[in-house]
Design a protein around this motif. Structure first.
Motif, PDB file in Angstrom:
ATOM      1  N   LEU A  14       0.530  -0.943  -0.056  1.00 31.67           N
ATOM      2  CA  LEU A  14       0.244   0.156  -0.128  1.00 31.67           C
ATOM      3  C   LEU A  14       0.458   1.140  -0.605  1.00 31.67           C
ATOM      4  O   LEU A  14       1.623   1.107   0.769  1.00 31.67           O
ATOM      5  N   ARG A  15       0.514   2.125  -0.993  1.00 25.41           N
ATOM      6  CA  ARG A  15       1.395   3.160  -0.935  1.00 25.41           C
ATOM      7  C   ARG A  15       0.218   4.634  -0.791  1.00 25.41           C
ATOM      8  O   ARG A  15      -1.226   4.523  -1.569  1.00 25.41           O
ATOM      9  N   VAL A  16      -0.075   5.825  -0.120  1.00 25.97           N
ATOM     10  CA  VAL A  16      -0.243   6.803   0.506  1.00 25.97           C
ATOM     11  C   VAL A  16       0.465   7.816  -0.264  1.00 25.97           C
ATOM     12  O   VAL A  16       1.122   8.208   0.392  1.00 25.97           O
ATOM     13  N   PHE A  17      -0.261   9.034  -0.977  1.00 28.07           N
ATOM     14  CA  PHE A  17       0.355   9.466  -1.248  1.00 28.07           C
ATOM     15  C   PHE A  17      -0.650  11.253  -0.984  1.00 28.07           C
ATOM     16  O   PHE A  17      -2.071  11.202  -1.020  1.00 28.07           O
ATOM     17  N   ALA A  18       0.313  12.087  -0.051  1.00 29.68           N
ATOM     18  CA  ALA A  18      -1.187  13.548  -0.076  1.00 29.68           C
ATOM     19  C   ALA A  18      -1.162  14.246  -0.852  1.00 29.68           C
ATOM     20  O   ALA A  18       0.531  14.395  -2.327  1.00 29.68           O
ATOM     21  N   ARG A  19      -1.938  15.106  -1.126  1.00 28.62           N
ATOM     22  CA  ARG A  19      -2.158  16.268  -2.486  1.00 28.62           C
ATOM     23  C   ARG A  19      -2.201  17.087  -1.885  1.00 28.62           C
ATOM     24  O   ARG A  19      -2.911  16.793  -0.663  1.00 28.62           O
ATOM     25  N   SER A  20      -1.359  17.723  -2.285  1.00 29.24           N
ATOM     26  CA  SER A  20      -2.193  18.989  -1.701  1.00 29.24           C
ATOM     27  C   SER A  20      -1.522  20.486  -2.750  1.00 29.24           C
ATOM     28  O   SER A  20      -1.044  20.366  -3.558  1.00 29.24           O
ATOM     29  N   ARG A  21      -2.091  21.571  -1.853  1.00 27.51           N
ATOM     30  CA  ARG A  21      -1.466  22.962  -2.906  1.00 27.51           C
ATOM     31  C   ARG A  21      -0.325  23.538  -2.603  1.00 27.51           C
ATOM     32  O   ARG A  21       0.647  22.935  -2.391  1.00 27.51           O
ATOM     33  N   HIS A  22      -0.551  24.380  -3.872  1.00 22.57           N
ATOM     34  CA  HIS A  22       1.146  24.726  -3.843  1.00 22.57           C
ATOM     35  C   HIS A  22       1.799  25.297  -2.826  1.00 22.57           C
ATOM     36  O   HIS A  22       2.768  25.409  -2.687  1.00 22.57           O
ATOM     37  N   TYR A  23       1.531  26.123  -2.135  1.00 27.86           N
ATOM     38  CA  TYR A  23       1.451  26.614  -1.101  1.00 27.86           C
ATOM     39  C   TYR A  23       1.363  25.844   0.261  1.00 27.86           C
ATOM     40  O   TYR A  23       1.242  25.918   1.531  1.00 27.86           O
ATOM     41  N   GLY A  24       1.403  24.315  -0.133  1.00 25.96           N
ATOM     42  CA  GLY A  24       1.440  23.412   0.964  1.00 25.96           C
ATOM     43  C   GLY A  24       0.285  22.860   1.779  1.00 25.96           C
ATOM     44  O   GLY A  24       0.068  21.811   3.030  1.00 25.96           O
ATOM     45  N   HIS A  25      -0.713  23.561   1.245  1.00 25.45           N
ATOM     46  CA  HIS A  25      -1.864  23.168   2.919  1.00 25.45           C
ATOM     47  C   HIS A  25      -2.636  21.438   1.706  1.00 25.45           C
ATOM     48  O   HIS A  25      -2.873  21.479   0.397  1.00 25.45           O
ATOM     49  N   VAL A  26      -2.591  20.311   2.418  1.00 27.69           N
ATOM     50  CA  VAL A  26      -2.647  19.056   2.289  1.00 27.69           C
ATOM     51  C   VAL A  26      -4.187  19.036   2.248  1.00 27.69           C
ATOM     52  O   VAL A  26      -4.944  19.796   2.789  1.00 27.69           O
ATOM     53  N   ILE A  27      -4.524  19.176   0.872  1.00 31.04           N
ATOM     54  CA  ILE A  27      -6.456  18.836   0.461  1.00 31.04           C
ATOM     55  C   ILE A  27      -7.046  17.442   0.132  1.00 31.04           C
ATOM     56  O   ILE A  27      -8.029  17.037  -0.119  1.00 31.04           O
ATOM     57  N   GLY A  28      -6.289  16.516   0.313  1.00 33.19           N
ATOM     58  CA  GLY A  28      -6.362  15.200   0.110  1.00 33.19           C
ATOM     59  C   GLY A  28      -5.506  13.981   0.278  1.00 33.19           C
ATOM     60  O   GLY A  28      -4.749  14.454   0.522  1.00 33.19           O
ATOM     61  N   ALA A  29      -5.868  12.453  -0.061  1.00 32.27           N
ATOM     62  CA  ALA A  29      -4.729  12.126  -0.222  1.00 32.27           C
ATOM     63  C   ALA A  29      -5.484  11.002  -1.490  1.00 32.27           C
ATOM     64  O   ALA A  29      -6.174  10.490  -1.560  1.00 32.27           O
ATOM     65  N   SER A  30      -4.355  10.202  -2.537  1.00 30.68           N
ATOM     66  CA  SER A  30      -4.884   9.156  -2.860  1.00 30.68           C
ATOM     67  C   SER A  30      -3.915   7.805  -3.060  1.00 30.68           C
ATOM     68  O   SER A  30      -3.014   7.711  -1.627  1.00 30.68           O
ATOM     69  N   LYS A  31      -4.450   6.899  -3.035  1.00 28.15           N
ATOM     70  CA  LYS A  31      -3.391   5.442  -2.496  1.00 28.15           C
ATOM     71  C   LYS A  31      -3.675   4.635  -3.398  1.00 28.15           C
ATOM     72  O   LYS A  31      -4.465   4.934  -4.350  1.00 28.15           O
ATOM     73  N   VAL A  32      -2.227   4.005  -3.452  1.00 21.67           N
ATOM     74  CA  VAL A  32      -2.357   2.952  -4.106  1.00 21.67           C
ATOM     75  C   VAL A  32      -2.327   1.532  -3.254  1.00 21.67           C
ATOM     76  O   VAL A  32      -1.341   1.369  -3.012  1.00 21.67           O
ATOM     77  N   ALA A  33      -3.086   0.152  -3.811  1.00 18.80           N
ATOM     78  CA  ALA A  33      -2.960  -0.933  -3.248  1.00 18.80           C
ATOM     79  C   ALA A  33      -2.591  -1.537  -4.425  1.00 18.80           C
ATOM     80  O   ALA A  33      -3.319  -2.078  -5.476  1.00 18.80           O
ATOM     81  N   ARG A  34      -1.574  -3.208  -4.158  1.00 21.89           N
ATOM     82  CA  ARG A  34      -1.249  -3.367  -4.891  1.00 21.89           C
ATOM     83  C   ARG A  34      -0.888  -4.794  -4.271  1.00 21.89           C
ATOM     84  O   ARG A  34      -0.824  -5.644  -3.215  1.00 21.89           O
ATOM     85  N   HIS A  35      -1.610  -6.477  -5.049  1.00 23.32           N
ATOM     86  CA  HIS A  35      -1.254  -7.510  -4.970  1.00 23.32           C
ATOM     87  C   HIS A  35      -0.232  -7.569  -4.674  1.00 23.32           C
ATOM     88  O   HIS A  35       0.296  -8.120  -5.651  1.00 23.32           O
ATOM     89  N   VAL A  36       0.367  -8.141  -3.501  1.00 25.11           N
ATOM     90  CA  VAL A  36       1.806  -9.012  -4.071  1.00 25.11           C
ATOM     91  C   VAL A  36       2.060 -10.524  -3.458  1.00 25.11           C
ATOM     92  O   VAL A  36       1.264 -11.355  -2.160  1.00 25.11           O
ATOM     93  N   PRO A  37       1.887 -11.256  -4.042  1.00 25.57           N
ATOM     94  CA  PRO A  37       1.896 -13.076  -4.396  1.00 25.57           C
ATOM     95  C   PRO A  37       2.814 -13.147  -3.128  1.00 25.57           C
ATOM     96  O   PRO A  37       4.109 -12.360  -2.432  1.00 25.57           O
ATOM     97  N   ALA A  38       2.557 -14.529  -1.865  1.00 27.18           N
ATOM     98  CA  ALA A  38       3.648 -14.780  -1.361  1.00 27.18           C
ATOM     99  C   ALA A  38       4.429 -15.227  -1.663  1.00 27.18           C
ATOM    100  O   ALA A  38       5.767 -15.725  -0.929  1.00 27.18           O
TER     101      ALA A  38
END
Length: 64
Positions: A14-38
């Motif tokens: 799982l990777r989580v990325f903060a989404r922010s404005r150009h002046y640094g305020h965080v406005i949200g987040a996005s995530k990417v989840a990938r299956h990792v085989p055993a």
């Protein structure tokens, strides 16, 4: 770990990325989840001690 519809468990990366404005305020987040085989998880676990020992050996050679 993530639960499947059937109740089983699946390993994920799982990777989580903060989404922010150009002046640094965080406005949200996005995530990417990938299956990792055993198999891949097992390979990573086996490779980690080797990587750590190599790093320790290299660190020891720096002072000599």
């Amino acid at each position: 770990m993530r639960a499947t519809q059937g109740g089983g468990r699946v390993g994920i990366s799982l990777r989580v990325f903060a989404r922010s404005r150009h002046y640094g305020h965080v406005i949200g987040a996005s995530k990417v989840a990938r299956h990792v085989p055993a198999v891949k998880r097992g390979e990573r676990v086996l490779a980690e001690p080797h990587w750590r020992s190599e790093a320790a050996l290299q660190a020891g050679e720096v002072g000599t």
